[in-house]
Design an enzyme around this catalytic site. Structure first.
Site, short mmCIF file in Angstrom:
data_model
loop_
_atom_site.label_atom_id
_atom_site.label_comp_id
_atom_site.label_asym_id
_atom_site.label_seq_id
_atom_site.Cartn_x
_atom_site.Cartn_y
_atom_site.Cartn_z
N CYS A 117 0.81 -1.23 0.00
CA CYS A 117 0.00 0.00 0.00
C CYS A 117 0.84 1.27 0.00
O CYS A 117 0.31 2.35 -0.20
CB CYS A 117 -0.93 0.01 1.21
SG CYS A 117 -0.01 0.01 2.76
N ASP A 166 2.34 2.59 2.58
CA ASP A 166 2.31 3.27 3.86
C ASP A 166 3.65 3.10 4.60
O ASP A 166 4.33 2.09 4.43
CB ASP A 166 1.17 2.73 4.74
CG ASP A 166 -0.18 3.13 4.18
OD1 ASP A 166 -0.22 3.99 3.29
OD2 ASP A 166 -1.20 2.59 4.64
N CYS A 189 -2.91 4.38 6.75
CA CYS A 189 -4.36 4.29 6.86
C CYS A 189 -4.81 4.42 8.32
O CYS A 189 -4.00 4.41 9.24
CB CYS A 189 -4.81 2.96 6.29
SG CYS A 189 -4.31 1.56 7.30
N CYS A 202 -2.11 -4.38 8.33
CA CYS A 202 -1.63 -3.06 8.77
C CYS A 202 -1.00 -3.14 10.15
O CYS A 202 -0.19 -2.29 10.51
CB CYS A 202 -2.78 -2.06 8.79
SG CYS A 202 -3.73 -2.02 7.26
FE1 FES Z 1 -1.34 0.37 4.37
FE2 FES Z 1 -3.05 -0.08 6.23
S1 FES Z 1 -3.46 0.07 4.13
S2 FES Z 1 -0.93 0.02 6.44
#
Ligand code: FES
Length: 122
Positions: free
Chosen positions: A34, A36, A59, A103
């Protein structure tokens, strides 16, 4: 998607958010899927986590996990902090939606990485 009350509370009012100047160790991990990113800062004295802060570009679940994780790790010895698992964080948060369970890995990995760096330094 259904988040627990506790996840929403942590997301709205995250604990230990920010950075520590002169941290004894910093761990940073990214989620390739993702994009992140999570960063954990530690202040350590006598083998105990005296202070811990996080910066998360991620997120809602990742932010809630960071907040819960830092609460759990604060005041713990390094060994106790290493024993925190993603399952214990998810449990503490009252569960995460199945698509969001990954996550919770970010927080645990960032914390472990920071502790490993510290252990390699001393
Ligand atoms: Fe990337 Fe939650 S969608 S850490």
């Amino acid at each position: 998607m259904q988040y627990s009350k506790k996840v929403i509370e942590h997301f709205r009012n995250p604990h230990n958010q920010g950075r520590i100047k002169n941290a004894d160790a910093v761990g940073q991990v990214g989620n390739i899927a993702c994009g992140d990113i999570m960063k954990i800062y530690l202040k350590i004295k006598d083998n105990v986590i005296k202070d811990i802060k996080f910066e998360t570009l991620g997120c809602a679940a990742a932010i809630s996990v960071s907040s819960a994780l830092t609460d759990m790790a604060k005041g713990k010895t390094l060994e106790q902090a290493l024993a925190i698992t993603k399952d214990s964080i998810v449990k503490d948060l009252g569960g995460l939606p199945p698509v969001k369970v990954h996550c919770s890995m970010l927080g645990v990995e960032a914390l472990h990485q920071a502790i490993e760096k510290y252990n390699n330094k001393i």
